[in-house]
Design a protein around this motif. Structure first.
Motif, mmCIF file in Angstrom:
data_model
loop_
_atom_site.group_PDB
_atom_site.id
_atom_site.type_symbol
_atom_site.label_atom_id
_atom_site.label_comp_id
_atom_site.label_asym_id
_atom_site.label_seq_id
_atom_site.Cartn_x
_atom_site.Cartn_y
_atom_site.Cartn_z
ATOM 1 N N VAL A 195 10.836 3.038 -16.691
ATOM 2 C CA VAL A 195 9.457 2.195 -16.382
ATOM 3 C C VAL A 195 8.487 3.120 -16.986
ATOM 4 O O VAL A 195 8.593 4.253 -17.478
ATOM 5 C CB VAL A 195 9.166 2.229 -14.824
ATOM 6 C CG1 VAL A 195 10.295 1.363 -14.313
ATOM 7 C CG2 VAL A 195 8.937 3.610 -14.271
ATOM 8 N N HIS A 196 7.272 2.260 -17.148
ATOM 9 C CA HIS A 196 6.023 3.021 -17.639
ATOM 10 C C HIS A 196 4.691 2.791 -16.677
ATOM 11 O O HIS A 196 4.711 2.113 -16.025
ATOM 12 C CB HIS A 196 5.568 2.858 -19.096
ATOM 13 C CG HIS A 196 6.665 2.750 -20.144
ATOM 14 N ND1 HIS A 196 7.819 1.738 -20.300
ATOM 15 C CD2 HIS A 196 7.074 3.775 -20.980
ATOM 16 C CE1 HIS A 196 8.516 2.057 -21.173
ATOM 17 N NE2 HIS A 196 8.264 3.369 -21.657
ATOM 18 N N ALA A 197 3.721 3.514 -17.111
ATOM 19 C CA ALA A 197 2.644 3.354 -16.081
ATOM 20 C C ALA A 197 2.107 1.915 -16.313
ATOM 21 O O ALA A 197 1.895 1.341 -17.297
ATOM 22 C CB ALA A 197 1.248 4.384 -16.834
ATOM 23 N N GLY A 198 1.697 1.365 -15.058
ATOM 24 C CA GLY A 198 1.250 -0.075 -14.947
ATOM 25 C C GLY A 198 2.344 -0.934 -14.674
ATOM 26 O O GLY A 198 2.312 -2.087 -14.172
ATOM 27 N N ASP A 199 3.699 -0.606 -14.718
ATOM 28 C CA ASP A 199 4.627 -1.518 -14.191
ATOM 29 C C ASP A 199 4.804 -1.503 -12.735
ATOM 30 O O ASP A 199 4.627 -0.699 -11.804
ATOM 31 C CB ASP A 199 6.077 -0.888 -14.804
ATOM 32 C CG ASP A 199 6.055 -0.903 -16.464
ATOM 33 O OD1 ASP A 199 5.515 -1.556 -17.157
ATOM 34 O OD2 ASP A 199 7.057 -0.125 -17.068
ATOM 35 N N GLU A 200 5.279 -2.793 -12.281
ATOM 36 C CA GLU A 200 5.398 -3.153 -11.105
ATOM 37 C C GLU A 200 6.971 -2.762 -10.648
ATOM 38 O O GLU A 200 7.828 -3.362 -11.465
ATOM 39 C CB GLU A 200 4.962 -4.332 -10.593
ATOM 40 C CG GLU A 200 5.105 -4.773 -9.071
ATOM 41 C CD GLU A 200 4.346 -6.134 -8.685
ATOM 42 O OE1 GLU A 200 4.726 -6.535 -7.692
ATOM 43 O OE2 GLU A 200 3.760 -6.494 -9.728
ATOM 44 N N VAL A 201 7.375 -2.265 -9.596
ATOM 45 C CA VAL A 201 8.627 -1.974 -9.270
ATOM 46 C C VAL A 201 8.953 -2.456 -7.766
ATOM 47 O O VAL A 201 7.973 -2.597 -7.171
ATOM 48 C CB VAL A 201 8.940 -0.429 -9.667
ATOM 49 C CG1 VAL A 201 8.909 -0.077 -11.043
ATOM 50 C CG2 VAL A 201 8.447 0.378 -8.566
ATOM 51 N N LYS A 202 10.321 -2.793 -7.699
ATOM 52 C CA LYS A 202 10.700 -2.877 -6.539
ATOM 53 C C LYS A 202 11.811 -2.063 -5.764
ATOM 54 O O LYS A 202 12.016 -0.947 -6.618
ATOM 55 C CB LYS A 202 11.571 -4.157 -6.231
ATOM 56 C CG LYS A 202 10.936 -5.399 -7.062
ATOM 57 C CD LYS A 202 9.651 -5.776 -6.188
ATOM 58 C CE LYS A 202 8.881 -6.973 -6.457
ATOM 59 N NZ LYS A 202 7.743 -7.336 -5.500
ATOM 60 N N THR A 203 11.965 -1.896 -4.462
ATOM 61 C CA THR A 203 12.749 -0.898 -3.963
ATOM 62 C C THR A 203 13.919 -1.051 -4.493
ATOM 63 O O THR A 203 14.780 -1.855 -4.421
ATOM 64 C CB THR A 203 12.786 -1.096 -2.423
ATOM 65 O OG1 THR A 203 11.750 -1.151 -1.759
ATOM 66 C CG2 THR A 203 13.833 -0.164 -1.688
ATOM 67 N N GLY A 204 14.666 0.528 -4.953
ATOM 68 C CA GLY A 204 15.733 0.354 -5.575
ATOM 69 C C GLY A 204 15.770 0.346 -6.911
ATOM 70 O O GLY A 204 17.002 0.535 -7.680
ATOM 71 N N ASP A 205 14.988 0.031 -7.721
ATOM 72 C CA ASP A 205 14.717 -0.018 -9.104
ATOM 73 C C ASP A 205 14.893 1.331 -9.909
ATOM 74 O O ASP A 205 14.491 2.450 -9.289
ATOM 75 C CB ASP A 205 13.340 -0.689 -9.498
ATOM 76 C CG ASP A 205 13.410 -2.163 -9.334
ATOM 77 O OD1 ASP A 205 14.307 -2.732 -8.820
ATOM 78 O OD2 ASP A 205 12.314 -2.699 -9.721
ATOM 79 N N ILE A 206 15.396 1.462 -10.795
ATOM 80 C CA ILE A 206 15.751 2.858 -11.645
ATOM 81 C C ILE A 206 14.534 3.090 -12.241
ATOM 82 O O ILE A 206 13.949 2.318 -13.101
ATOM 83 C CB ILE A 206 16.878 2.692 -12.451
ATOM 84 C CG1 ILE A 206 18.140 2.407 -11.637
ATOM 85 C CG2 ILE A 206 17.099 4.002 -13.265
ATOM 86 C CD1 ILE A 206 19.549 2.428 -12.671
ATOM 87 N N LEU A 207 14.111 4.441 -12.028
ATOM 88 C CA LEU A 207 12.634 4.867 -12.715
ATOM 89 C C LEU A 207 12.986 5.605 -13.662
ATOM 90 O O LEU A 207 12.462 5.526 -14.906
ATOM 91 C CB LEU A 207 11.794 5.712 -11.782
ATOM 92 C CG LEU A 207 11.607 4.761 -10.355
ATOM 93 C CD1 LEU A 207 10.729 5.672 -9.328
ATOM 94 C CD2 LEU A 207 10.765 3.389 -10.702
#
Length: 411
Positions: free
Chosen positions: A215-227
Motif C-alpha cells: 500500500v501507499h500513502a493515501g490508500d484506504e485499507v480494511k481489517t486484515g489487508d496486507i500492508l
C-alpha cells in the motif's frame, strides 16, 4: 566543631572578673599564654571562658591586678562525671551500651546490591543465603573476593562484580551484559511474516525497512489487508518470477482511523456512612502464631475491617521475625445519592481525559474529537467519535506462493 568537642572533654569554667583594672588582667593572661574565649564585656565586669589548667595559674595575676574572680558555671565532661559520681547504674548502662554497639558492629546487618536490572535483589540475596552469606554473620568471616567469584560463576550475564565491606554492610556492585541476548540477523528465511491492518483506515505514512510494501500513502485499507508482504519475488533477466524468498516484514506505518467512544454513568449511587462507634484490637504476630488484645473484630454484613501493621527490620534485607499492629471494625450504613448535572460532567470529562491520556501514552495522536455529554432521567452518557493517527501493522505468517501458477506455459 572539633575544638568545641575537645574543650568539652577537658572541661572549662565560665568566670566573671571585676575590679579596678580588668583590662590589665586580660593582658597578663595573654602574656602568660592562658587561653580565654567567649569574652563578653559588662558594665563593670568581663565574662569569659577559661580552661581548668588556666584557672590554676590565675592566683598571682588576680593578686597583681587587684581584680576579683567569681565562677559562674562549670562546663564539661569532668564536672558532669563529678556531679553524677554516685550514679553507678547510669555509668554501667552507658558502658554496656557502648559495649553492645561494639559487639553489634562485629556482625553484618545489611547487604546492599546495586547495578542489577535482570534479576531482583531478592533473587540474588536468596542465592547468597544458600552460600551462607546472610545478615547476622560475623564480619570477620566475609570473603568479598569469594562473593564476587560466586556471583560471576552463577550468573553468566554478569561481566563484573565488586563486593566490599563497609562497616556492618556488604556492598555489592554488579554490571550486567546488556548485549547478552542474541541478536537475530536480518536474513532471508524459509518462514516469513507479513504486516496486516488491524482495523479500517487510511494510510498516511509508510516507511519500509524489509519486505515489499503493498500500500501507499493515501490508500484506504480494511481489517486484515496486507500492508507489507514478507514474500520477495526473485526474477530472471526476462523479468519472469523464478522463485521466492521470505523475510520478516518490518516497517513504520501511520494510519488514520476512527474510534467510537461511549461511557455511561448512572445518576444514582450509594455511599457508605461509617458509625462513630468502632471496635479495636491490638495484635502481635510471631512466625505463624498471633496474639491479640482487646475486642473481637470480624468482617460481616455492613462491617469492614481496617488494619495497620508494622514490620520491624534492621534493614531491607534483614527483617525481624515478628510484626504488630492494630485492627478496627467499623460499621456503616448505605445512603443513596444522586449526581448533579455538574458532577456528571466532571466525572465523565475526567474519565474521557484518562482515556485520551492512555492513547497518548501508546503514541496515538488525536486529530479530531466530537465526544459530547448527554443526560436523561436515569443516566448520563459521553458519546462520540475520535479520529486518530496511530501506528499499525500486525504480524502474520506469510503464505507461500505457488511458483507453478506464475510460470504457466503460455505457448
Amino acid at each position: 566543631m572539633l575544638t568545641r568537642i575537645l574543650r568539652y572533654v577537658k572541661g572549662y569554667v565560665r568566670i566573671r572578673i571585676t575590679g579596678y583594672s580588668p583590662e590589665r588582667f586580660l593582658n597578663l593572661c595573654k602574656y602568660k599564654k592562658i587561653p580565654v574565649w567567649g569574652l563578653l564585656p559588662g558594665r563593670n565586669f568581663y565574662d569569659m571562658n577559661i580552661t581548668i589548667a588556666g584557672m590554676k595559674k590565675l592566683k598571682p595575676i588576680l593578686k597583681k591586678t587587684g581584680t576579683n574572680l567569681r565562677i559562674i558555671e562549670k562546663i564539661g565532661l569532668p564536672f558532669f562525671l563529678f556531679r553524677h559520681r554516685k550514679r553507678k547504674i547510669f555509668f554501667a548502662g552507658a558502658a554496656g551500651c557502648v559495649l553492645l554497639v561494639y559487639i553489634l558492629s562485629l556482625f553484618i546487618w545489611n547487604i546492599e546490591i546495586s547495578g542489577n536490572h535482570v534479576r531482583t535483589d531478592e533473587t540474588i540475596l536468596a542465592f547468597l543465603r544458600k552460600q551462607d552469606v546472610h545478615c547476622g554473620m560475623p564480619a570477620s568471616s566475609v570473603d568479598c573476593a569469594g562473593i564476587a567469584r560466586m556471583i560471576r560463576k552463577e550468573y553468566d550475564d554478569v561481566i563484573w562484580v565488586s563486593a566490599s565491606l563497609k562497616g556492618s554492610k556488604i556492598q555489592i556492585d554488579i554490571k550486567e551484559n546488556s548485549d547478552s541476548r542474541e541478536i537475530e540477523e536480518e536474513e532471508m528465511t524459509e518462514e516469513g511474516t507479513d504486516l496486516i491492518a488491524e482495523k479500517d483506515g487510511v494510510i498516511k505514512e509508510i516507511v519500509t525497512r524489509s519486505g515489499v510494501p503493498m500500500v501507499h500513502a493515501g490508500d484506504e485499507v480494511k481489517t486484515g489487508d496486507i500492508l507489507v508482504s514478507g514474500r520477495v519475488e526473485i526474477k530472471n533477466d526476462s523479468q519472469e518470477v523464478v522463485g521466492y524468498q521470505y523475510q520478516n516484514a518490518d516497517a513504520d506505518i501511520r494510519m488514520e482511523t476512527k474510534e467510537a467512544y461511549e461511557d455511561t454513568l448512572d445518576l444514582s449511587y450509594t455511599v457508605k456512612r461509617y458509625e462513630k462507634r468502632k471496635k479495636r484490637q491490638v495484635f502481635l504476630r510471631f512466625s505463624d502464631k498471633e496474639y491479640v488484645l482487646g475486642q473481637k473484630v470480624e468482617a460481616g454484613e455492613k462491617k469492614e475491617i481496617f488494619s495497620f501493621e508494622v514490620l520491624p527490620q534492621f534493614s531491607k534485607s534483614f527483617p525481624l521475625p515478628f510484626s504488630f499492629g492494630v485492627r478496627e471494625e467499623k460499621q456503616y450504613r448505605e445512603v443513596k445519592k444522586t449526581y448533579t448535572k455538574k458532577e456528571c460532567q466532571e466525572i465523565l470529562s475526567r474519565e474521557f481525559e484518562r482515556f485520551c491520556k492512555d492513547l497518548r501514552k501508546k503514541g496515538v495522536q488525536i486529530l479530531e474529537n466530537d465526544v459530547k455529554i448527554y443526560k436523561d432521567t436515569q443516566s448520563a452518557k459521553a458519546k462520540g467519535t475520535l479520529i486518530l493517527l496511530e501506528s499499525c501493522g500486525k504480524e502474520r505468517k506469510t503464505e507461500h506462493g505457488n511458483l507453478g501458477e506464475n510460470n504457466a506455459d503460455t505457448s
